[in-house]
Design a protein around this motif. Structure first.
Motif, short mmCIF file in Angstrom:
data_model
loop_
_atom_site.label_atom_id
_atom_site.label_comp_id
_atom_site.label_asym_id
_atom_site.label_seq_id
_atom_site.Cartn_x
_atom_site.Cartn_y
_atom_site.Cartn_z
N SER A 112 0.86 -1.17 0.00
CA SER A 112 0.00 0.00 0.00
C SER A 112 0.90 1.23 0.00
CB SER A 112 -0.94 -0.03 1.20
OG SER A 112 -1.88 1.02 1.15
N ILE A 113 0.36 2.39 0.33
CA ILE A 113 1.14 3.63 0.30
C ILE A 113 0.98 4.40 1.60
CG2 ILE A 113 1.06 3.83 -2.21
CD1 ILE A 113 -1.16 5.93 -1.89
N SER A 114 1.96 5.24 1.91
CA SER A 114 1.96 5.96 3.19
C SER A 114 1.52 7.40 3.05
CB SER A 114 3.36 5.92 3.80
OG SER A 114 4.27 6.65 3.00
N TRP A 115 1.04 7.81 1.86
CA TRP A 115 0.61 9.21 1.69
C TRP A 115 -0.89 9.32 1.45
CZ3 TRP A 115 3.84 6.56 -1.56
CH2 TRP A 115 3.40 6.32 -2.87
N ASP A 199 6.33 23.27 0.55
CA ASP A 199 6.30 22.81 1.94
C ASP A 199 5.63 21.44 2.11
OD1 ASP A 199 7.51 25.19 2.82
OD2 ASP A 199 5.58 26.22 2.87
N SER A 200 5.18 20.82 1.03
CA SER A 200 4.58 19.50 1.12
C SER A 200 5.61 18.48 1.62
CB SER A 200 4.06 19.05 -0.25
OG SER A 200 3.06 19.92 -0.73
N GLY A 230 13.76 7.41 7.88
CA GLY A 230 13.59 8.17 9.11
C GLY A 230 13.59 9.67 8.96
N GLU A 231 13.45 10.17 7.72
CA GLU A 231 13.52 11.62 7.54
C GLU A 231 12.43 12.14 6.60
OE1 GLU A 231 16.68 15.21 6.52
OE2 GLU A 231 17.30 13.13 6.27
N PRO A 232 11.20 12.29 7.10
CA PRO A 232 10.19 12.99 6.29
C PRO A 232 10.71 14.38 5.95
CG PRO A 232 9.21 12.02 8.27
CD PRO A 232 10.69 11.95 8.44
N ALA A 233 10.44 14.84 4.73
CA ALA A 233 11.03 16.11 4.33
C ALA A 233 10.13 16.88 3.40
CB ALA A 233 12.38 15.88 3.66
N ALA A 234 10.21 18.20 3.50
CA ALA A 234 9.47 19.08 2.60
C ALA A 234 10.12 19.06 1.22
CB ALA A 234 9.45 20.50 3.15
N GLY A 235 9.31 19.35 0.21
CA GLY A 235 9.80 19.36 -1.16
C GLY A 235 10.98 20.30 -1.37
N ALA A 258 0.45 20.83 -0.05
CA ALA A 258 -0.78 20.07 0.17
C ALA A 258 -0.96 19.78 1.66
CB ALA A 258 -0.74 18.77 -0.62
N PRO A 259 -2.14 20.02 2.23
CA PRO A 259 -2.32 19.81 3.67
C PRO A 259 -2.19 18.36 4.10
CG PRO A 259 -4.42 20.32 2.59
CD PRO A 259 -3.33 20.58 1.59
#
Length: 290
Positions: A112-115, A199-200, A230-235, A258-259
């Motif tokens: 599946s997907i995490s977004w 900023d997404s 381990g590093e979510p990041a903005a565009g 995107a919110p």
């Protein structure tokens, strides 16, 4: 364990197949192409041919394989056709679960997907509900994800792997792939996603780490697991790094985002012993090969 790997020649499947064999599993790879049969057999696994959208043909293939577990890595992404991939999530998953049940299979591991999570603050863990938006095309995408996850959950031992954005060999983000073409200004480049330096927030996972998670998940308790680095990041953070690694121009920074683009938390998968070889996309982008 006798394992049926559906999607054995896809980006994750082609790396997962040798891992399963090395772990001692008896593997049957499922593909819809003649070339795929040859590639699976060359790896040392058994191979069966069926189209997941053909319920009867898929049922015969699963019965022939007689697996104890099914790993669902089916996608339809080669043409960057989101509707086709959504259909495979809905109809292909339905057919695969029905075939597994008819063959007496109780355990399934599904991609599946995490977004697809609802908007909120900070990275989403698995307790966050899927997005209830009615805005298209996101509503269609999330509906496909929801259908996939609800369908596999009909089996008593269903593990859902919510992958981050896949990068590495065989993915859109590999050198020479459609993302490099798009960043390089090719108007014909086609992929599903955004390259806005805004900023997404996104979470990534190297395709090899995704394959290792699927191997380990054969032993995990039922439920959903985010499989992300381990590093979510903005565009505005990751897009320039990717562009530099691919040797193409980076777009300028833009405002907003995107919110729902909030990234995902990976604590549950790590608690089960999964540790990514690439703990950050920063290192992974630079070291990936096409």
């Amino acid at each position: 364990m006798r394992v049926l790997l559906a999607g054995a020649t896809g980006a994750v499947g082609r790396l997962l197949l040798p891992l399963l064999l090395e772990a001692g599993h008896e593997v049957t790879g499922l593909t819809r192409s003649a070339d795929g049969l040859d590639r699976i057999r060359a790896s040392g696994a058994r191979a069966v041919r069926a189209d997941a959208l053909d319920a009867k043909g898929l049922g015969r293939a699963v019965a022939e394989a007689a697996p104890q577990a099914v790993i669902h890595q089916l996608t339809d992404l080669s043409g960057a056709d989101g509707a086709a991939n959504d259909r495979l999530r809905r109809e292909g998953t339905r057919h695969l679960v029905d075939a597994a049940r008819a063959a007496g299979v109780g355990r399934i591991v599904a991609q599946s997907i995490s977004w697809a999570y609802a908007p909120g603050d900070g990275p989403a863990d698995e307790s966050v509900p899927l997005d209830g938006t009615g805005e298209q095309p996101r509503a269609r995408i999330v509906a496909g994800v929801r259908a996939l996850e609800e369908t596999v959950a009909e089996l008593p031992e269903a593990v859902v792997l919510r992958y981050g954005i896949l990068y590495g060999p065989g993915t859109w983000y590999a050198p020479g792939g459609p993302v490099a073409a798009a960043l390089g200004g090719d108007p014909g480049a086609r992929f599903l996603g955004s390259l806005a330096a805004d900023d997404s927030v996104s979470s990534f996972v190297h395709v090899g780490d995704a394959a290792r998670a699927a191997l380990l998940a054969l032993e995990w308790p039922a439920g959903a697991y985010n499989v992300v680095d381990g590093e979510p990041a903005a565009g505005h953070a990751w897009v320039p790094v990717l562009a530099r690694a691919l040797g193409v121009p980076a777009p300028g920074r833009t405002a907003g985002g995107a919110p729902w683009a909030r990234g995902a938390a990976d604590r549950r998968a790590r608690a089960r012993g999964w540790t990514p070889s690439y703990p950050s996309w920063r290192d992974g982008f630079a070291r990936q090969e096409g």
